[in-house]
Design a protein around this motif. Structure first.
Motif, PDB file in Angstrom:
ATOM      1  N   ASP A  39       0.824  -1.201   0.000  1.00  0.00           N
ATOM      2  CA  ASP A  39       0.000   0.000   0.000  1.00  0.00           C
ATOM      3  C   ASP A  39       0.863   1.256   0.000  1.00  0.00           C
ATOM      4  O   ASP A  39       0.811   2.066   0.919  1.00  0.00           O
ATOM      5  N   VAL A  40       1.670   1.373  -1.029  1.00  0.00           N
ATOM      6  CA  VAL A  40       2.532   2.537  -1.193  1.00  0.00           C
ATOM      7  C   VAL A  40       2.348   3.089  -2.604  1.00  0.00           C
ATOM      8  O   VAL A  40       1.799   2.429  -3.481  1.00  0.00           O
ATOM      9  N   LEU A  41       2.826   4.296  -2.808  1.00  0.00           N
ATOM     10  CA  LEU A  41       2.707   4.934  -4.111  1.00  0.00           C
ATOM     11  C   LEU A  41       3.760   4.398  -5.077  1.00  0.00           C
ATOM     12  O   LEU A  41       4.951   4.443  -4.790  1.00  0.00           O
ATOM     13  N   LEU A  42       3.305   3.894  -6.209  1.00  0.00           N
ATOM     14  CA  LEU A  42       4.192   3.457  -7.288  1.00  0.00           C
ATOM     15  C   LEU A  42       4.090   4.496  -8.401  1.00  0.00           C
ATOM     16  O   LEU A  42       3.026   4.660  -8.996  1.00  0.00           O
ATOM     17  N   ARG A  52       3.031  11.325  -9.691  1.00  0.00           N
ATOM     18  CA  ARG A  52       2.756  10.620  -8.445  1.00  0.00           C
ATOM     19  C   ARG A  52       1.281  10.836  -8.103  1.00  0.00           C
ATOM     20  O   ARG A  52       0.891  11.914  -7.649  1.00  0.00           O
ATOM     21  N   VAL A  53       0.485   9.822  -8.382  1.00  0.00           N
ATOM     22  CA  VAL A  53      -0.956   9.909  -8.143  1.00  0.00           C
ATOM     23  C   VAL A  53      -1.205  10.193  -6.659  1.00  0.00           C
ATOM     24  O   VAL A  53      -0.654   9.525  -5.793  1.00  0.00           O
ATOM     25  N   GLY A  54      -2.033  11.192  -6.403  1.00  0.00           N
ATOM     26  CA  GLY A  54      -2.302  11.606  -5.031  1.00  0.00           C
ATOM     27  C   GLY A  54      -1.394  12.721  -4.563  1.00  0.00           C
ATOM     28  O   GLY A  54      -1.596  13.270  -3.475  1.00  0.00           O
ATOM     29  N   GLU A  55      -0.405  13.107  -5.372  1.00  0.00           N
ATOM     30  CA  GLU A  55       0.529  14.171  -5.002  1.00  0.00           C
ATOM     31  C   GLU A  55       0.731  15.203  -6.117  1.00  0.00           C
ATOM     32  O   GLU A  55       0.718  16.405  -5.866  1.00  0.00           O
ATOM     33  N   THR A  56       0.923  14.731  -7.330  1.00  0.00           N
ATOM     34  CA  THR A  56       1.209  15.630  -8.451  1.00  0.00           C
ATOM     35  C   THR A  56      -0.018  16.458  -8.804  1.00  0.00           C
ATOM     36  O   THR A  56      -1.139  15.934  -8.879  1.00  0.00           O
ATOM     37  N   GLY A 146       9.177   2.379 -12.497  1.00  0.00           N
ATOM     38  CA  GLY A 146      10.540   2.281 -12.996  1.00  0.00           C
ATOM     39  C   GLY A 146      10.760   1.286 -14.115  1.00  0.00           C
ATOM     40  O   GLY A 146      11.855   1.204 -14.658  1.00  0.00           O
ATOM     41  N   VAL A 147       9.724   0.524 -14.473  1.00  0.00           N
ATOM     42  CA  VAL A 147       9.847  -0.477 -15.531  1.00  0.00           C
ATOM     43  C   VAL A 147       9.152   0.028 -16.795  1.00  0.00           C
ATOM     44  O   VAL A 147       7.972   0.381 -16.745  1.00  0.00           O
ATOM     45  N   PRO A 148       9.847   0.077 -17.938  1.00  0.00           N
ATOM     46  CA  PRO A 148       9.188   0.485 -19.188  1.00  0.00           C
ATOM     47  C   PRO A 148       7.978  -0.411 -19.463  1.00  0.00           C
ATOM     48  O   PRO A 148       8.054  -1.632 -19.281  1.00  0.00           O
ATOM     49  N   TYR A 178      -4.257   3.006  -2.050  1.00  0.00           N
ATOM     50  CA  TYR A 178      -3.947   2.922  -3.473  1.00  0.00           C
ATOM     51  C   TYR A 178      -4.545   1.681  -4.117  1.00  0.00           C
ATOM     52  O   TYR A 178      -4.667   0.632  -3.483  1.00  0.00           O
ATOM     53  N   LYS A 179      -4.889   1.837  -5.401  1.00  0.00           N
ATOM     54  CA  LYS A 179      -5.377   0.728  -6.202  1.00  0.00           C
ATOM     55  C   LYS A 179      -4.535   0.644  -7.475  1.00  0.00           C
ATOM     56  O   LYS A 179      -4.300   1.655  -8.140  1.00  0.00           O
TER      57      LYS A 179
END
Length: 206
Positions: A39-42, A52-56, A146-148, A178-179
């Motif tokens: 449950d962290v931001l990816l 950054r969803v929830g921040e940007t 971080g993965v294309p 997060y989902k």
């Protein structure tokens, strides 16, 4: 005297039992901690520009030179005006980030406890659908954690996020905040759609 000894022995047995339960909780693979760091931001990035969803905010996207548009009341797509005022505690859909002529991220915005301008609204959800005919050189500039996206197969996702759930065509995680929803082509195993969302307690009628 015997009563005191009995109480002491009972207390000692109870203490040992509690220690045993605690040790079992630590040895269960981390399940008592909600699956580790799920449950962290990816973050997502487009050509090196991180979202950054929830921040940007929408203004951040504009400052980064991204082509952000909006569907108005007549369903016409127009360039966003960051000065547009939005209601408090509200959720807005219909936004997009143009990546190429044939590819766009769909985005939703949210506001907090006060009215803010559209520029200050936070990105609450981001979704991208990948078509077989999409330019691979463009897709290579888009990354998920971080993965294309051109390298993100169902097998790789299952290896990278072993505590998520799904099958050969999807790999999912729905946490408290997060989902993450990853979808894959059943014939190739490669990613063909993904969505990242942060949960908010807002007015969904906006």
């Amino acid at each position: 005297m015997n009563t005191k000894k009995t109480r002491f022995l009972l207390c000692l047995i109870l203490a040992v039992f509690m220690l045993f339960l605690s040790a079992c909780g630590k040895d269960d693979g981390g399940s008592s901690q909600g699956g580790g760091n799920n449950d962290v931001l990816l973050p997502i990035s487009i050509n090196g520009k991180e979202i950054r969803v929830g921040e940007t905010t929408v203004q951040t996207l504009l400052d980064e030179g991204l082509d952000v548009s909006w569907v108005d009341e007549d369903y016409n797509r127009i360039t966003v005006d960051p000065a547009t005022q939005l209601e408090e505690n509200s959720y807005y859909t219909g936004g997009s980030i143009k990546v190429s002529d044939n590819m766009s991220f769909m985005i939703s915005f949210t506001t907090d406890e006060e009215e803010v301008s559209l520029g200050q609204a936070v990105i609450a959800r981001l979704e991208l659908t990948i078509a077989a005919e999409d330019d691979k050189s463009v897709l290579e500039t888009i990354t998920f954690d971080g993965v294309p996206v051109t390298e993100l197969t169902q097998e790789k996702a299952a290896e990278k996020y072993p505590d998520w759930t799904g099958n050969e065509v999807m790999w999912l995680y729905y946490g408290l905040e997060y989902k993450y929803d990853l979808n894959f082509d059943i014939s190739t195993g490669y990613l063909n759609k993904f969505a990242v969302e942060r949960t908010y307690d807002v007015d969904w009628n906006s």
